[in-house]
Scaffold this active site. Structure first.
Site, PDB file in Angstrom:
ATOM      1  CE1 TYR A 292      11.849   4.454 -77.593  1.00 20.46           C
ATOM      2  CE2 TYR A 292      10.615   5.182 -79.515  1.00 20.46           C
ATOM      3  CZ  TYR A 292      11.462   5.466 -78.456  1.00 20.46           C
ATOM      4  OH  TYR A 292      11.903   6.753 -78.256  1.00 20.46           O
TER       5      TYR A 292
HETATM    6  N1  LIG Z   1      16.284  10.557 -80.888  1.00 20.78           N
HETATM    7  C1  LIG Z   1      15.004  10.501 -81.224  1.00 20.78           C
HETATM    8  O1  LIG Z   1      14.637  10.534 -82.408  1.00 20.78           O
HETATM    9  C2  LIG Z   1      13.951  10.386 -80.154  1.00 20.78           C
HETATM   10  C3  LIG Z   1      12.611  10.509 -80.548  1.00 20.78           C
HETATM   11  C4  LIG Z   1      11.608  10.392 -79.605  1.00 20.78           C
HETATM   12  C5  LIG Z   1      11.936  10.173 -78.277  1.00 20.78           C
HETATM   13  N2  LIG Z   1      13.234  10.054 -77.913  1.00 20.78           N
HETATM   14  C6  LIG Z   1      13.523   9.815 -76.485  1.00 20.78           C
HETATM   15  O2  LIG Z   1      14.429  10.805 -76.038  1.00 20.78           O
HETATM   16  C7  LIG Z   1      15.235  10.263 -74.997  1.00 20.78           C
HETATM   17  C8  LIG Z   1      16.705  10.504 -75.298  1.00 20.78           C
HETATM   18  O3  LIG Z   1      17.015   9.843 -76.510  1.00 20.78           O
HETATM   19  P1  LIG Z   1      18.354  10.102 -77.331  1.00 20.78           P
HETATM   20  O4  LIG Z   1      17.968  10.089 -78.756  1.00 20.78           O
HETATM   21  O5  LIG Z   1      19.109  11.234 -76.782  1.00 20.78           O
HETATM   22  O6  LIG Z   1      19.130   8.715 -77.037  1.00 20.78           O
HETATM   23  P2  LIG Z   1      20.692   8.389 -77.046  1.00 20.78           P
HETATM   24  O7  LIG Z   1      21.447   9.336 -77.891  1.00 20.78           O
HETATM   25  O8  LIG Z   1      20.780   6.920 -77.344  1.00 20.78           O
HETATM   26  O9  LIG Z   1      21.116   8.633 -75.527  1.00 20.78           O
HETATM   27  C9  LIG Z   1      20.518   7.855 -74.531  1.00 20.78           C
HETATM   28  C10 LIG Z   1      21.044   8.266 -73.175  1.00 20.78           C
HETATM   29  O10 LIG Z   1      20.385   7.443 -72.191  1.00 20.78           O
HETATM   30  C11 LIG Z   1      21.360   6.849 -71.369  1.00 20.78           C
HETATM   31  N3  LIG Z   1      20.896   5.564 -70.858  1.00 20.78           N
HETATM   32  C12 LIG Z   1      20.506   4.475 -71.558  1.00 20.78           C
HETATM   33  N4  LIG Z   1      20.154   3.480 -70.720  1.00 20.78           N
HETATM   34  C13 LIG Z   1      20.322   3.976 -69.465  1.00 20.78           C
HETATM   35  C14 LIG Z   1      20.114   3.432 -68.173  1.00 20.78           C
HETATM   36  N5  LIG Z   1      19.686   2.174 -67.993  1.00 20.78           N
HETATM   37  N6  LIG Z   1      20.388   4.203 -67.092  1.00 20.78           N
HETATM   38  C15 LIG Z   1      20.837   5.485 -67.246  1.00 20.78           C
HETATM   39  N7  LIG Z   1      21.041   6.044 -68.460  1.00 20.78           N
HETATM   40  C16 LIG Z   1      20.785   5.289 -69.546  1.00 20.78           C
HETATM   41  C17 LIG Z   1      22.609   6.744 -72.229  1.00 20.78           C
HETATM   42  O11 LIG Z   1      23.756   6.710 -71.406  1.00 20.78           O
HETATM   43  P3  LIG Z   1      24.804   5.491 -71.406  1.00 20.78           P
HETATM   44  O12 LIG Z   1      25.462   5.494 -72.748  1.00 20.78           O
HETATM   45  O13 LIG Z   1      25.703   5.829 -70.286  1.00 20.78           O
HETATM   46  O14 LIG Z   1      23.977   4.251 -71.164  1.00 20.78           O
HETATM   47  C18 LIG Z   1      22.526   8.059 -73.022  1.00 20.78           C
HETATM   48  O15 LIG Z   1      23.076   9.105 -72.272  1.00 20.78           O
HETATM   49  C19 LIG Z   1      14.842   8.789 -74.888  1.00 20.78           C
HETATM   50  O16 LIG Z   1      13.918   8.612 -73.841  1.00 20.78           O
HETATM   51  C20 LIG Z   1      14.193   8.491 -76.211  1.00 20.78           C
HETATM   52  O17 LIG Z   1      13.276   7.435 -76.148  1.00 20.78           O
HETATM   53  C21 LIG Z   1      14.257  10.161 -78.809  1.00 20.78           C
END
Ligand SMILES: NC(=O)c1ccc[n+]([C@@H]2O[C@H](COP(=O)([O-])OP(=O)(O)OC[C@H]3O[C@@H](n4cnc5c(N)ncnc54)[C@H](OP(=O)(O)O)[C@@H]3O)[C@@H](O)[C@H]2O)c1
Length: 245
Positions: free
Chosen positions: A153
Protein backbone atom coordinates in the site's frame (compact mmCIF):
# COMPACT_ATOMS: atom_id res chain seq x y z
CA UNK A 1 -19.84 29.69 -2.69
CA UNK A 2 -16.26 30.09 -3.94
CA UNK A 3 -16.54 27.24 -6.47
CA UNK A 4 -19.75 28.42 -8.13
CA UNK A 5 -19.83 27.43 -11.83
CA UNK A 6 -17.03 24.89 -11.48
CA UNK A 7 -17.34 21.18 -12.25
CA UNK A 8 -15.61 18.64 -10.00
CA UNK A 9 -15.08 14.89 -10.28
CA UNK A 10 -14.51 13.07 -6.99
CA UNK A 11 -13.48 9.46 -7.58
CA UNK A 12 -14.62 6.97 -4.95
CA UNK A 13 -17.19 9.37 -3.53
CA UNK A 14 -19.78 6.81 -2.45
CA UNK A 15 -18.27 6.34 1.01
CA UNK A 16 -15.69 7.59 3.47
CA UNK A 17 -13.49 10.58 2.71
CA UNK A 18 -14.68 10.96 -0.90
CA UNK A 19 -18.29 11.23 0.21
CA UNK A 20 -17.46 14.16 2.52
CA UNK A 21 -15.34 15.85 -0.16
CA UNK A 22 -18.24 15.66 -2.63
CA UNK A 23 -20.62 17.17 -0.08
CA UNK A 24 -18.27 20.02 0.84
CA UNK A 25 -17.33 20.88 -2.77
CA UNK A 26 -21.06 21.04 -3.58
CA UNK A 27 -21.63 23.28 -0.54
CA UNK A 28 -18.92 25.56 -1.97
CA UNK A 29 -20.93 25.80 -5.21
CA UNK A 30 -19.32 23.17 -7.48
CA UNK A 31 -21.36 20.80 -9.61
CA UNK A 32 -20.07 17.43 -8.46
CA UNK A 33 -19.66 14.07 -10.20
CA UNK A 34 -19.89 11.35 -7.55
CA UNK A 35 -17.90 8.43 -8.95
CA UNK A 36 -18.15 4.90 -7.53
CA UNK A 37 -17.35 1.39 -8.68
CA UNK A 38 -19.65 -0.94 -6.71
CA UNK A 39 -21.63 1.08 -4.12
CA UNK A 40 -24.33 2.49 -6.40
CA UNK A 41 -26.97 2.87 -3.67
CA UNK A 42 -24.58 4.78 -1.42
CA UNK A 43 -23.48 7.01 -4.32
CA UNK A 44 -27.14 7.86 -5.01
CA UNK A 45 -27.56 8.72 -1.31
CA UNK A 46 -24.66 11.18 -1.58
CA UNK A 47 -26.24 12.78 -4.67
CA UNK A 48 -29.58 13.02 -2.87
CA UNK A 49 -27.99 14.67 0.19
CA UNK A 50 -26.31 17.24 -2.07
CA UNK A 51 -29.50 18.01 -3.99
CA UNK A 52 -31.54 18.33 -0.78
CA UNK A 53 -29.01 20.89 0.47
CA UNK A 54 -29.52 22.94 -2.71
CA UNK A 55 -26.50 21.66 -4.65
CA UNK A 56 -26.02 19.86 -7.97
CA UNK A 57 -24.54 16.37 -8.34
CA UNK A 58 -24.73 13.22 -10.40
CA UNK A 59 -23.49 9.68 -9.72
CA UNK A 60 -21.39 7.99 -12.42
CA UNK A 61 -20.24 4.38 -12.18
CA UNK A 62 -16.69 3.62 -13.36
CA UNK A 63 -13.99 1.29 -12.10
CA UNK A 64 -11.05 3.69 -12.29
CA UNK A 65 -8.56 0.85 -12.69
CA UNK A 66 -9.95 0.20 -16.19
CA UNK A 67 -8.98 2.63 -18.96
CA UNK A 68 -12.21 2.12 -20.88
CA UNK A 69 -14.31 2.98 -17.81
CA UNK A 70 -12.19 6.04 -16.99
CA UNK A 71 -12.65 7.29 -20.55
CA UNK A 72 -16.40 6.72 -20.24
CA UNK A 73 -16.47 8.68 -16.94
CA UNK A 74 -14.67 11.71 -18.38
CA UNK A 75 -16.66 11.58 -21.63
CA UNK A 76 -19.89 11.59 -19.64
CA UNK A 77 -18.74 14.62 -17.64
CA UNK A 78 -17.93 16.37 -20.94
CA UNK A 79 -21.32 15.67 -22.46
CA UNK A 80 -23.25 16.53 -19.30
CA UNK A 81 -21.40 19.66 -18.14
CA UNK A 82 -19.09 20.64 -21.03
CA UNK A 83 -16.20 21.47 -18.70
CA UNK A 84 -13.98 20.11 -15.93
CA UNK A 85 -12.26 22.29 -13.31
CA UNK A 86 -11.44 20.00 -10.36
CA UNK A 87 -10.35 16.37 -10.22
CA UNK A 88 -10.03 14.69 -6.83
CA UNK A 89 -8.34 11.30 -7.28
CA UNK A 90 -9.60 9.97 -3.97
CA UNK A 91 -10.58 6.36 -4.87
CA UNK A 92 -8.20 3.89 -3.32
CA UNK A 93 -7.88 0.49 -1.67
CA UNK A 94 -5.62 -0.87 1.05
CA UNK A 95 -4.74 -4.45 1.97
CA UNK A 96 -2.51 -4.78 5.02
CA UNK A 97 -0.42 -7.96 4.75
CA UNK A 98 2.92 -9.19 6.00
CA UNK A 99 5.34 -9.64 3.15
CA UNK A 100 5.09 -13.43 3.31
CA UNK A 101 1.31 -13.24 2.83
CA UNK A 102 1.15 -10.82 -0.12
CA UNK A 103 -0.35 -12.38 -3.24
CA UNK A 104 0.13 -11.35 -6.84
CA UNK A 105 -3.59 -10.52 -7.05
CA UNK A 106 -3.54 -8.21 -4.05
CA UNK A 107 -0.34 -6.52 -5.27
CA UNK A 108 -1.78 -5.99 -8.78
CA UNK A 109 -5.17 -4.78 -7.49
CA UNK A 110 -3.66 -2.13 -5.21
CA UNK A 111 -1.34 -0.88 -7.97
CA UNK A 112 -4.15 -0.95 -10.57
CA UNK A 113 -6.55 1.17 -8.50
CA UNK A 114 -4.18 3.42 -6.55
CA UNK A 115 -1.47 4.05 -9.17
CA UNK A 116 -2.82 3.21 -12.63
CA UNK A 117 -6.26 4.67 -11.89
CA UNK A 118 -4.79 7.92 -10.56
CA UNK A 119 -2.29 8.21 -13.42
CA UNK A 120 -4.75 7.74 -16.25
CA UNK A 121 -7.33 9.98 -14.60
CA UNK A 122 -4.60 12.68 -14.68
CA UNK A 123 -4.10 11.86 -18.37
CA UNK A 124 -7.83 12.36 -19.01
CA UNK A 125 -7.63 15.67 -17.15
CA UNK A 126 -4.69 16.76 -19.33
CA UNK A 127 -6.92 16.29 -22.37
CA UNK A 128 -10.02 17.97 -20.98
CA UNK A 129 -9.45 20.22 -17.95
CA UNK A 130 -10.01 23.96 -18.17
CA UNK A 131 -7.13 26.39 -17.53
CA UNK A 132 -7.05 27.35 -13.87
CA UNK A 133 -7.95 23.79 -12.89
CA UNK A 134 -6.96 21.79 -9.83
CA UNK A 135 -6.00 18.13 -9.44
CA UNK A 136 -5.55 16.54 -6.03
CA UNK A 137 -4.17 13.01 -5.73
CA UNK A 138 -4.28 10.81 -2.64
CA UNK A 139 -1.26 9.47 -0.79
CA UNK A 140 -1.06 8.43 2.87
CA UNK A 141 1.01 9.60 5.83
CA UNK A 142 2.23 6.01 6.08
CA UNK A 143 4.78 6.92 3.35
CA UNK A 144 6.57 8.89 6.09
CA UNK A 145 6.48 6.04 8.62
CA UNK A 146 7.86 2.51 8.87
CA UNK A 147 5.02 0.11 9.63
CA UNK A 148 4.76 -3.65 9.21
CA UNK A 149 2.08 -4.93 6.75
CA UNK A 150 1.92 -1.64 4.82
CA UNK A 151 4.68 -2.33 2.27
CA UNK A 152 2.54 -2.70 -0.88
CA UNK A 153 0.00 0.00 0.00
CA UNK A 154 2.74 2.49 0.95
CA UNK A 155 4.59 1.67 -2.29
CA UNK A 156 1.49 2.55 -4.33
CA UNK A 157 1.16 5.87 -2.54
CA UNK A 158 4.88 6.62 -2.87
CA UNK A 159 4.34 6.23 -6.62
CA UNK A 160 1.40 8.65 -6.46
CA UNK A 161 3.51 11.26 -4.63
CA UNK A 162 6.24 10.96 -7.28
CA UNK A 163 3.90 11.15 -10.27
CA UNK A 164 2.38 14.26 -8.72
CA UNK A 165 5.80 15.94 -8.50
CA UNK A 166 6.75 15.10 -12.08
CA UNK A 167 3.35 15.99 -13.55
CA UNK A 168 3.39 19.45 -11.96
CA UNK A 169 5.75 20.68 -14.71
CA UNK A 170 3.47 19.28 -17.44
CA UNK A 171 0.29 20.77 -16.01
CA UNK A 172 1.86 24.13 -15.07
CA UNK A 173 1.87 25.55 -18.61
CA UNK A 174 -1.91 24.91 -18.72
CA UNK A 175 -2.27 26.82 -15.39
CA UNK A 176 -3.40 23.62 -13.66
CA UNK A 177 -2.14 22.83 -10.16
CA UNK A 178 -1.58 19.23 -9.06
CA UNK A 179 -0.91 18.25 -5.46
CA UNK A 180 -1.18 15.30 -3.14
CA UNK A 181 -3.03 15.02 0.14
CA UNK A 182 -1.56 12.44 2.53
CA UNK A 183 -4.09 11.74 5.30
CA UNK A 184 -3.22 10.09 8.57
CA UNK A 185 -5.58 7.53 10.09
CA UNK A 186 -9.19 8.47 9.31
CA UNK A 187 -12.21 6.64 10.72
CA UNK A 188 -13.51 5.01 7.52
CA UNK A 189 -14.03 1.44 6.31
CA UNK A 190 -10.59 1.46 4.69
CA UNK A 191 -8.80 2.10 7.98
CA UNK A 192 -11.08 0.33 10.46
CA UNK A 193 -11.82 -2.94 8.63
CA UNK A 194 -9.92 -5.87 10.12
CA UNK A 195 -8.29 -3.90 12.97
CA UNK A 196 -8.73 -4.79 16.64
CA UNK A 197 -9.82 -2.06 19.10
CA UNK A 198 -6.33 -2.21 20.61
CA UNK A 199 -4.67 -1.57 17.25
CA UNK A 200 -7.04 1.30 16.46
CA UNK A 201 -6.26 2.78 19.90
CA UNK A 202 -2.55 2.55 19.29
CA UNK A 203 -2.94 4.54 16.04
CA UNK A 204 -5.11 7.07 17.88
CA UNK A 205 -2.25 7.71 20.29
CA UNK A 206 0.29 8.29 17.48
CA UNK A 207 -0.88 11.80 16.57
CA UNK A 208 -0.78 15.04 18.53
CA UNK A 209 -4.49 15.08 19.41
CA UNK A 210 -5.15 11.51 20.49
CA UNK A 211 -8.08 10.94 18.14
CA UNK A 212 -8.63 9.48 14.69
CA UNK A 213 -9.11 11.88 11.79
CA UNK A 214 -12.64 12.36 10.47
CA UNK A 215 -13.50 12.65 6.75
CA UNK A 216 -14.25 16.34 7.36
CA UNK A 217 -10.63 16.95 8.46
CA UNK A 218 -9.49 15.84 5.01
CA UNK A 219 -12.31 17.52 3.06
CA UNK A 220 -11.39 20.82 4.77
CA UNK A 221 -7.83 20.51 3.42
CA UNK A 222 -9.24 19.78 -0.04
CA UNK A 223 -11.24 23.00 0.20
CA UNK A 224 -8.03 24.89 1.02
CA UNK A 225 -6.22 23.47 -2.03
CA UNK A 226 -9.13 24.16 -4.39
CA UNK A 227 -9.37 27.82 -3.31
CA UNK A 228 -7.97 30.66 -5.43
CA UNK A 229 -5.47 31.36 -2.64
CA UNK A 230 -3.65 28.08 -3.41
CA UNK A 231 -2.69 28.80 -7.05
CA UNK A 232 1.06 28.98 -6.29
CA UNK A 233 1.09 25.57 -4.62
CA UNK A 234 1.82 22.71 -7.00
CA UNK A 235 3.76 19.43 -7.02
CA UNK A 236 3.52 19.20 -3.22
CA UNK A 237 2.36 16.56 -0.76
CA UNK A 238 0.41 17.95 2.18
CA UNK A 239 0.30 15.64 5.19
CA UNK A 240 -3.08 16.07 6.87
CA UNK A 241 -2.69 13.88 9.91
CA UNK A 242 -2.95 15.78 13.22
CA UNK A 243 0.80 15.48 13.65
CA UNK A 244 1.11 11.70 13.07
CA UNK A 245 4.56 12.09 11.48
N1 LIG B 1 -8.97 6.18 5.86
C1 LIG B 1 -7.68 6.41 6.10
O1 LIG B 1 -7.18 6.24 7.22
C2 LIG B 1 -6.79 6.87 4.98
C3 LIG B 1 -5.48 7.26 5.32
C4 LIG B 1 -4.62 7.68 4.32
C5 LIG B 1 -5.05 7.72 3.01
N2 LIG B 1 -6.31 7.34 2.70
C6 LIG B 1 -6.71 7.40 1.28
O2 LIG B 1 -7.89 8.17 1.18
C7 LIG B 1 -8.66 7.70 0.08
C8 LIG B 1 -10.09 7.43 0.52
O3 LIG B 1 -10.06 6.43 1.51
P1 LIG B 1 -11.30 6.08 2.45
O4 LIG B 1 -10.74 5.81 3.78
O5 LIG B 1 -12.39 7.05 2.28
O6 LIG B 1 -11.73 4.65 1.82
P2 LIG B 1 -13.14 3.91 1.82
O7 LIG B 1 -13.99 4.35 2.94
O8 LIG B 1 -12.81 2.45 1.70
O9 LIG B 1 -13.81 4.40 0.46
C9 LIG B 1 -13.17 4.10 -0.75
C10 LIG B 1 -13.95 4.68 -1.90
O10 LIG B 1 -13.24 4.35 -3.11
C11 LIG B 1 -14.13 3.74 -4.01
N3 LIG B 1 -13.42 2.81 -4.89
C12 LIG B 1 -12.68 1.73 -4.54
N4 LIG B 1 -12.20 1.13 -5.65
C13 LIG B 1 -12.65 1.86 -6.70
C14 LIG B 1 -12.48 1.74 -8.10
N5 LIG B 1 -11.77 0.74 -8.65
N6 LIG B 1 -13.09 2.65 -8.91
C15 LIG B 1 -13.82 3.67 -8.37
N7 LIG B 1 -14.00 3.82 -7.04
C16 LIG B 1 -13.42 2.92 -6.23
C17 LIG B 1 -15.19 3.07 -3.14
O11 LIG B 1 -16.38 2.92 -3.88
P3 LIG B 1 -17.08 1.50 -4.16
O12 LIG B 1 -17.53 0.97 -2.84
O13 LIG B 1 -18.17 1.84 -5.09
O14 LIG B 1 -16.00 0.64 -4.79
C18 LIG B 1 -15.34 4.10 -2.02
O15 LIG B 1 -16.23 5.11 -2.41
C19 LIG B 1 -7.92 6.48 -0.46
O16 LIG B 1 -7.13 6.84 -1.57
C20 LIG B 1 -7.05 6.05 0.68
O17 LIG B 1 -5.91 5.35 0.27
C21 LIG B 1 -7.20 6.92 3.65
Amino acid sequence: MSLRGKVAIVTGASRGIGRQIAIQLAQAGARVVVNYSASGGEAEDVVQAIIEAGGEAVAVQADISKMSELEKLFAEVDSRFGRLDILINNAGVMTCEAVAEVTEDSFDRQFAINVKGTYFACQQAMKRMAEGGTIINFSTSVTGAMLPTYSVYAATKGAVEQMTRQLAKEFGPRDITINCIAPGQVATDLFLTGKSDELVDSFRRMNAFGRLGEPEDIANAIELLTSDKARWITGQTLRVNGGFN
